[in-house]
Motif scaffolding. Structure first.
Motif, PDB file in Angstrom:
ATOM      1  N   ILE A  31       0.875  -1.135   0.077  1.00 45.58           N
ATOM      2  CA  ILE A  31       0.048  -0.050  -0.109  1.00 45.58           C
ATOM      3  C   ILE A  31       0.867   1.208   0.040  1.00 45.58           C
ATOM      4  N   LYS A  32       0.749   1.777  -1.001  1.00 43.75           N
ATOM      5  CA  LYS A  32       1.663   3.045  -1.136  1.00 43.75           C
ATOM      6  C   LYS A  32       0.861   4.230  -1.941  1.00 43.75           C
ATOM      7  N   GLY A  33       0.877   5.427  -1.202  1.00 44.96           N
ATOM      8  CA  GLY A  33       0.390   6.579  -1.960  1.00 44.96           C
ATOM      9  C   GLY A  33       0.593   7.979  -1.120  1.00 44.96           C
ATOM     10  N   SER A  34       0.002   8.807  -1.578  1.00 44.35           N
ATOM     11  CA  SER A  34       0.085  10.213  -0.992  1.00 44.35           C
ATOM     12  C   SER A  34      -0.565  10.099   0.359  1.00 44.35           C
ATOM     13  N   ASN A  35      -0.331  11.129   1.222  1.00 49.75           N
ATOM     14  CA  ASN A  35      -0.915  11.052   2.689  1.00 49.75           C
ATOM     15  C   ASN A  35      -2.297  10.896   2.646  1.00 49.75           C
ATOM     16  N   LYS A  36      -3.025  11.675   1.883  1.00 51.61           N
ATOM     17  CA  LYS A  36      -4.681  11.848   1.897  1.00 51.61           C
ATOM     18  C   LYS A  36      -5.275  10.529   1.398  1.00 51.61           C
ATOM     19  N   VAL A  37      -4.337   9.778   0.803  1.00 51.69           N
ATOM     20  CA  VAL A  37      -5.063   8.684  -0.134  1.00 51.69           C
ATOM     21  C   VAL A  37      -5.397   7.506   0.992  1.00 51.69           C
ATOM     22  N   PHE A  38      -4.291   6.890   1.727  1.00 53.91           N
ATOM     23  CA  PHE A  38      -4.660   5.881   2.576  1.00 53.91           C
ATOM     24  C   PHE A  38      -4.483   6.174   3.907  1.00 53.91           C
ATOM     25  N   TRP A  39      -3.370   7.002   4.459  1.00 58.99           N
ATOM     26  CA  TRP A  39      -3.028   7.246   5.484  1.00 58.99           C
ATOM     27  C   TRP A  39      -3.910   8.008   6.394  1.00 58.99           C
ATOM     28  N   GLN A  40      -4.667   9.110   5.797  1.00 60.72           N
ATOM     29  CA  GLN A  40      -5.458   9.794   6.608  1.00 60.72           C
ATOM     30  C   GLN A  40      -6.830   9.106   6.855  1.00 60.72           C
ATOM     31  N   LYS A  41      -6.960   7.985   6.028  1.00 55.94           N
ATOM     32  CA  LYS A  41      -8.203   7.263   6.249  1.00 55.94           C
ATOM     33  C   LYS A  41      -8.106   5.974   6.650  1.00 55.94           C
ATOM     34  N   GLY A  42      -6.735   5.658   7.607  1.00 55.81           N
ATOM     35  CA  GLY A  42      -6.632   4.596   8.161  1.00 55.81           C
ATOM     36  C   GLY A  42      -6.823   3.385   7.550  1.00 55.81           C
ATOM     37  N   PHE A  43      -6.616   3.526   6.133  1.00 58.89           N
ATOM     38  CA  PHE A  43      -6.727   2.228   5.278  1.00 58.89           C
ATOM     39  C   PHE A  43      -6.066   0.979   5.948  1.00 58.89           C
ATOM     40  N   VAL A  44      -4.971   0.894   6.040  1.00 55.10           N
ATOM     41  CA  VAL A  44      -4.209  -0.033   6.455  1.00 55.10           C
ATOM     42  C   VAL A  44      -4.449  -0.618   7.757  1.00 55.10           C
TER      43      VAL A  44
END
Length: 290
Positions: free
Chosen positions: A266-279
């Motif tokens: 899982i790799k992308g700019s901060n708002k794509v995955f990180w800010q949404k707690g996807f992992v």
């Protein structure tokens, strides 16, 4: 606190003219320029302009530590260079898998490292240079490198329900995404290799070319799912599927498609995955399945 012996301050930019006043405010003893990559380049004319902006981190009476490839770009009087060639003041390369042979001026060290990525090796060399300037015992570091834990979202390995999740979701630029994809290709295992890639932001005129450049690095993967406008025009082959954002992914269906031994990046700019707690959602759901 006044009793602090060492302070580490990160100075960043996404507009021209931001580095110098921040560096003057910090008034560092050591200024470290780790690299110049096409990240946050959207408001700069080109990479050369970004390079000059970052070189402004040298301030006051500081010693500037920088990649040897950038030495000719500055006339700062006190510089220390690092890199993998003989011209570097601090130099090194992997002499065997997991073994870094590094020379800090005239002192040579054998350091066990948990990575083989050139970018992370450069980071170790930069640290050696900083410690040398601050007259800190480098021999201490040699025993600590193997114990370092990557910050969350920076390439951590998470095993859940037999699936290896590589969490590199904190942020992304063309260089770091390329590094993550090379790492995925080198992971050993019996299962499939899958990449979930979020768009890379703040690239300006480089946006389209930077996203298309990832095509050469995903050719050997079993599945690629991209997210965001940056990847809209990219066609990565039959195994590629594109969605507008992460909310369009049916997490349940995706998890059902995964089997033991699969590796998911899982790799992308901060708002794509990180800010949404996807992992966290992915790993929790995988754990619940098992």
């Amino acid at each position: 606190p006044r009793t602090t012996q060492f302070g580490v301050f990160e100075v960043g930019t996404n507009h021209p003219g931001e580095i110098a006043p921040l560096a003057n405010l910090v008034a560092p003893d050591v200024s470290l320029l780790l690299n110049v990559l096409p990240a946050h380049i959207g408001n700069f004319a080109d990479l050369a302009a970004l390079r000059q902006e970052k070189l402004a981190i040298a301030s006051g009476n500081s010693t500037l530590i920088l990649p040897v490839s950038l030495k000719s770009e500055t006339d700062w009087p006190r510089t220390i260079t690092f890199g993998n060639n003989s011209e570097s003041d601090v130099r090194g390369a992997l002499s065997a898998p997991g073994l870094l042979t590094a020379a800090v001026f005239d002192d040579v060290f054998e350091i066990n490292v948990p990575w083989r990525d050139p970018e992370r090796i450069d980071s170790v060399l930069a640290v050696l240079a900083v410690l040398k300037i601050l007259d800190v015992d480098i021999a201490w570091l040699v025993g600590e490198i193997m114990n370092l834990v990557l910050p969350e979202g920076r390439g951590n390995y998470r095993l859940a329900s037999g699936v290896l999740v590589i969490d590199d979701s904190y942020n992304a630029n063309p260089a770091s995404m390329a590094m993550a994809l090379r790492n995925l290709a080198n992971v050993e295992g019996e299962g499939r290799k899958i990449a979930l890639l979020g768009e890379m932001l703040e690239l300006g005129d480089e946006t389209e070319a930077s996203h298309e450049a990832m095509a050469a690095l995903v050719t050997g993967l079993d599945q690629v799912i991209t997210f965001g406008q940056g990847f809209d025009a990219c066609g990565f082959g039959a195994a590629h599927h594109h969605l507008g954002n992460i909310d369009e992914l049916d997490l349940g269906d995706f998890i059902d498609s995964l089997g033991a031994g699969d590796v998911v990046l899982i790799k992308g700019s901060n708002k794509v995955f990180w800010q949404k707690g996807f992992v966290k959602s992915l790993v929790t759901a995988l754990d619940a399945r098992s």
